[in-house]
Design a protein around this motif. Structure first.
Motif, mmCIF file in Angstrom:
data_model
loop_
_atom_site.group_PDB
_atom_site.id
_atom_site.type_symbol
_atom_site.label_atom_id
_atom_site.label_comp_id
_atom_site.label_asym_id
_atom_site.label_seq_id
_atom_site.Cartn_x
_atom_site.Cartn_y
_atom_site.Cartn_z
ATOM 1 N N CYS A 16 3.282 1.661 -2.949
ATOM 2 C CA CYS A 16 2.588 1.973 -4.237
ATOM 3 C C CYS A 16 2.246 3.459 -4.423
ATOM 4 C CB CYS A 16 1.399 1.095 -4.387
ATOM 5 S SG CYS A 16 0.419 1.246 -6.007
ATOM 6 N N LEU A 17 1.719 4.034 -3.376
ATOM 7 C CA LEU A 17 1.362 5.305 -3.165
ATOM 8 C C LEU A 17 2.604 6.431 -3.227
ATOM 9 C CD1 LEU A 17 -1.426 5.077 -0.295
ATOM 10 C CD2 LEU A 17 -2.041 5.202 -2.781
ATOM 11 N N ARG A 18 3.619 5.913 -2.526
ATOM 12 C CA ARG A 18 4.809 6.792 -2.804
ATOM 13 C C ARG A 18 5.279 6.716 -4.195
ATOM 14 N NH1 ARG A 18 7.679 3.750 2.338
ATOM 15 N NH2 ARG A 18 6.511 5.009 4.172
ATOM 16 N N SER A 19 5.375 5.664 -4.879
ATOM 17 C CA SER A 19 5.787 5.536 -6.190
ATOM 18 C C SER A 19 5.079 6.405 -7.234
ATOM 19 C CB SER A 19 5.607 4.168 -7.001
ATOM 20 O OG SER A 19 4.618 3.639 -7.161
ATOM 21 N N ILE A 20 3.747 6.665 -7.098
ATOM 22 C CA ILE A 20 2.878 7.454 -7.901
ATOM 23 C C ILE A 20 2.780 8.946 -7.651
ATOM 24 C CG2 ILE A 20 2.022 5.454 -8.994
ATOM 25 C CD1 ILE A 20 -0.537 6.036 -7.281
ATOM 26 N N TYR A 21 2.963 9.143 -6.375
ATOM 27 C CA TYR A 21 2.699 10.507 -5.697
ATOM 28 C C TYR A 21 3.154 11.559 -6.485
ATOM 29 C CZ TYR A 21 1.029 13.411 -1.983
ATOM 30 O OH TYR A 21 0.427 14.490 -1.038
ATOM 31 N N PRO A 22 4.603 11.566 -6.789
ATOM 32 C CA PRO A 22 5.210 12.694 -7.516
ATOM 33 C C PRO A 22 4.363 13.230 -8.902
ATOM 34 C CG PRO A 22 6.966 11.428 -6.791
ATOM 35 C CD PRO A 22 5.628 10.703 -6.544
ATOM 36 N N THR A 58 0.683 -1.320 -0.043
ATOM 37 C CA THR A 58 -0.161 0.027 0.036
ATOM 38 C C THR A 58 0.827 1.367 0.025
ATOM 39 O OG1 THR A 58 -1.676 -1.481 1.027
ATOM 40 C CG2 THR A 58 -1.933 1.358 0.959
ATOM 41 N N ARG A 59 1.501 1.460 1.131
ATOM 42 C CA ARG A 59 2.250 2.583 1.109
ATOM 43 C C ARG A 59 3.323 3.042 -0.093
ATOM 44 N NH1 ARG A 59 4.193 0.934 7.065
ATOM 45 N NH2 ARG A 59 2.424 -0.327 6.498
ATOM 46 N N LEU A 71 -6.718 -0.775 5.030
ATOM 47 C CA LEU A 71 -7.337 0.586 5.423
ATOM 48 C C LEU A 71 -6.554 1.543 6.274
ATOM 49 C CD1 LEU A 71 -9.799 1.985 4.534
ATOM 50 C CD2 LEU A 71 -11.097 0.929 6.204
ATOM 51 N N GLU A 72 -6.006 0.939 7.266
ATOM 52 C CA GLU A 72 -5.233 1.527 8.297
ATOM 53 C C GLU A 72 -4.134 2.082 7.570
ATOM 54 O OE1 GLU A 72 -7.990 -1.378 10.212
ATOM 55 O OE2 GLU A 72 -6.484 -1.576 8.654
ATOM 56 N N SER A 73 -3.387 1.405 6.863
ATOM 57 C CA SER A 73 -2.129 1.803 5.886
ATOM 58 C C SER A 73 -2.603 3.064 5.281
ATOM 59 C CB SER A 73 -1.754 0.812 5.152
ATOM 60 O OG SER A 73 -0.937 0.095 5.989
ATOM 61 N N LEU A 74 -3.870 3.129 4.308
ATOM 62 C CA LEU A 74 -4.204 4.093 3.680
ATOM 63 C C LEU A 74 -4.362 5.377 4.401
ATOM 64 C CD1 LEU A 74 -6.828 2.311 1.596
ATOM 65 C CD2 LEU A 74 -4.794 3.530 0.841
ATOM 66 N N TYR A 75 -5.109 5.419 5.583
ATOM 67 C CA TYR A 75 -5.329 6.589 6.586
ATOM 68 C C TYR A 75 -4.140 6.872 7.205
ATOM 69 C CZ TYR A 75 -10.330 5.834 6.310
ATOM 70 O OH TYR A 75 -11.685 5.575 5.792
ATOM 71 N N LYS A 76 -3.062 6.119 7.409
ATOM 72 C CA LYS A 76 -1.714 6.496 8.046
ATOM 73 C C LYS A 76 -0.946 7.294 7.023
ATOM 74 C CE LYS A 76 2.150 4.855 10.334
ATOM 75 N NZ LYS A 76 2.927 3.537 10.948
ATOM 76 N N PHE A 77 -1.023 6.929 5.677
ATOM 77 C CA PHE A 77 -0.237 7.483 4.731
ATOM 78 C C PHE A 77 -0.933 8.904 4.441
ATOM 79 C CE2 PHE A 77 0.259 8.926 0.279
ATOM 80 C CZ PHE A 77 1.632 8.693 -0.018
ATOM 81 N N LYS A 78 -2.421 9.151 4.595
ATOM 82 C CA LYS A 78 -3.035 10.257 4.261
ATOM 83 C C LYS A 78 -2.642 11.258 5.532
ATOM 84 C CE LYS A 78 -6.405 13.231 2.948
ATOM 85 N NZ LYS A 78 -6.312 13.763 1.610
ATOM 86 N N LYS A 86 12.210 1.744 -7.585
ATOM 87 C CA LYS A 86 12.800 2.118 -6.461
ATOM 88 C C LYS A 86 11.984 1.725 -5.027
ATOM 89 C CE LYS A 86 15.750 5.821 -7.984
ATOM 90 N NZ LYS A 86 15.977 7.322 -7.943
ATOM 91 N N GLU A 87 10.774 1.862 -5.167
ATOM 92 C CA GLU A 87 9.943 1.846 -3.629
ATOM 93 C C GLU A 87 9.673 0.348 -3.744
ATOM 94 O OE1 GLU A 87 8.800 3.370 -1.592
ATOM 95 O OE2 GLU A 87 9.594 5.293 -2.449
ATOM 96 N N VAL A 88 9.866 -0.602 -4.840
ATOM 97 C CA VAL A 88 9.878 -2.279 -4.741
ATOM 98 C C VAL A 88 11.195 -2.588 -3.857
ATOM 99 C CG1 VAL A 88 9.829 -4.298 -5.874
ATOM 100 C CG2 VAL A 88 8.279 -2.533 -6.863
ATOM 101 N N ILE A 89 12.202 -1.983 -4.195
ATOM 102 C CA ILE A 89 13.311 -2.242 -3.538
ATOM 103 C C ILE A 89 13.390 -1.736 -2.060
ATOM 104 C CG2 ILE A 89 15.932 -1.764 -3.430
ATOM 105 C CD1 ILE A 89 15.163 -3.439 -5.829
ATOM 106 N N HIS A 90 12.904 -0.646 -1.808
ATOM 107 C CA HIS A 90 12.433 -0.225 -0.647
ATOM 108 C C HIS A 90 11.680 -1.322 0.282
ATOM 109 C CE1 HIS A 90 13.490 4.285 -1.726
ATOM 110 N NE2 HIS A 90 14.634 3.111 -1.941
ATOM 111 N N MET A 91 10.494 -1.715 -0.288
ATOM 112 C CA MET A 91 9.705 -2.725 0.556
ATOM 113 C C MET A 91 10.540 -3.852 0.704
ATOM 114 S SD MET A 91 6.260 -4.262 -1.258
ATOM 115 C CE MET A 91 7.096 -5.163 -2.372
ATOM 116 N N MET A 92 11.031 -4.488 -0.187
ATOM 117 C CA MET A 92 11.830 -5.885 0.070
ATOM 118 C C MET A 92 12.915 -5.552 1.010
ATOM 119 S SD MET A 92 10.158 -7.713 -1.715
ATOM 120 C CE MET A 92 11.185 -9.366 -1.411
ATOM 121 N N SER A 93 13.552 -4.366 1.155
ATOM 122 C CA SER A 93 14.469 -4.058 2.006
ATOM 123 C C SER A 93 13.844 -4.109 3.413
ATOM 124 C CB SER A 93 15.376 -2.800 1.670
ATOM 125 O OG SER A 93 16.351 -2.535 2.733
#
Length: 361
Positions: free
Chosen positions: A35-41, A32-33, A71-78, A290-297
């Motif tokens: 994916c959102l970070r990857s498209i946000y810019p 969740t977070r 859903l909690e992750s979405l609200y936390k990102f928000k 890059k965000e996939v690399i961050h996720m796996m790390s």
């Protein structure tokens, strides 16, 4: 995030197309977070429709929401990361309808984000779909240079068990690897169907019948969608449950496939979940978003508690010369199999011509 976004705007100018990213998600962790970070810019806005439809009750809460903290992750990102107020979270009390008024699967959820979209383009994205940053910039620059583009389809890499491996198959090579994802959007346009994603303009014309950039063209440009749909055991478990309840006629053997060919490699030539066709595993030599690399790390460092699939059995097969040789012959057999199928479909062809065709392969 703000700095990256400003750099991107400076790179391609202030009049870049406004893009609405539309997402429907059920049990999207741990993506969740990231994916959102990857498209946000690159987003004018991001609209996420969360929850399950009526046939997904086995992997939903009693009121129709994700059971894995999505859903909690979405609200936390928000709350913590949505510095430009781009994210809109759409929820429903109870389950979403599975079909629209014409019986089209999953369309109501997709329409929920389409109907409130305000961008010049609507970019549909699943929570486990990513794009490389340079490719995102190229795509948006292409939209800026060719504003009459009405739709873009992408070729995909499908990752399996780890980001080091992809799966390929006859069915992917016959067209299933191409995903319709990006569409022009304007007043009077309508999201018609989810399967396949289809948008029509104010005159009722399918946008892919206008200025459509095909998946094959994007393939030549080496621009892919990176699809992590078979990466984690949790994904496979819940998708098996949903797909079997949703389409029992087509997925009656899906549980058996998962037990025999995903959680263990009982048949390494039927590894894709479209299991009626030969498929296989290959090493992936390219770079990941890059965000996939961050996720796996984060997972491997223990920042996220999430189950990874074992890989020793995958490595054993990929190190096998016999396995690689069988894959080579499967790739050769695919076009021959397609040709044979087409010949069998020709019912009214004279017998003499049929015999000639049969001798030609």
């Amino acid at each position: 995030m703000q700095k990256v976004n400003n750099q991107f705007k400076d790179l391609i100018g202030s009049r870049f197309p406004k893009i609405t990213f539309g997402i429907i998600v059920l049990n999207g962790e741990p993506f969740t977070r990231y994916c959102l970070r990857s498209i946000y810019p690159y987003a004018h806005e991001i609209i996420v429709v969360e929850g399950g439809h009526e046939d997904a009750k086995s992997v939903c809460t009693t009121d129709g929401h994700s059971i894995d903290g999505t859903l909690e992750s979405l609200y936390k990102f928000k709350e913590e990361e949505d510095t430009e107020n781009k994210l809109t979270i759409v929820v429903r009390e109870g389950f979403w309808p599975k079909k629209d008024e014409l019986g089209n699967d999953r369309t109501p959820q997709s329409r929920a984000y389409a109907e409130i979209a305000t961008g010049d383009y609507l970019w549909q994205i699943d929570i486990d779909e990513f794009y490389k940053e340079d490719d995102m910039k190229k795509i948006i620059q292409m939209l800026k240079n060719e504003p009459d583009i009405t739709a873009i389809t992408f070729p995909t890499y499908t990752f399996w068990g780890d980001i080091k491996y992809t799966t390929d198959s006859w069915i992917l090579r016959r067209g299933e690897k191409y995903y319709h994802r990006l569409f022009k959007w304007s007043k009077g346009y309508k999201y018609l169907t989810h399967e396949p994603p289809t948008i029509i303009d104010e005159s009722g014309i399918d946008l892919r019948k206008k200025h459509w950039v095909s998946g094959k063209k994007m393939l030549k440009m080496n621009i892919y969608m990176y699809h992590y749909s078979l990466l984690f055991p949790w994904q496979v478990k819940q998708k098996v449950s949903v797909y079997q309840d949703e389409k029992p006629k087509y997925y009656s053997g899906l549980t058996q496939w998962a037990e025999n060919n995903y959680f263990k490699l009982g048949n390494p030539y039927r590894v894709h979940n479209l299991y009626l066709f030969p498929s296989w595993l290959e090493r992936f030599r390219g770079e990941h978003p890059k965000e996939v690399i961050h996720m796996m790390s984060d997972i491997k460092k223990g920042k996220i508690d999430f189950e990874l699939r074992r890989t020793d059995d995958i490595e054993s097969f990929l190190d096998s010369r016999y396995y690689r040789l069988r894959i080579f012959f499967l790739k050769i057999q695919d076009p021959l199999s397609q040709f044979t199928f087409q010949v069998k479909r020709i019912k009214n062809i004279p017998n003499r011509v049929r015999k000639i065709l049969k001798k030609s392969y």
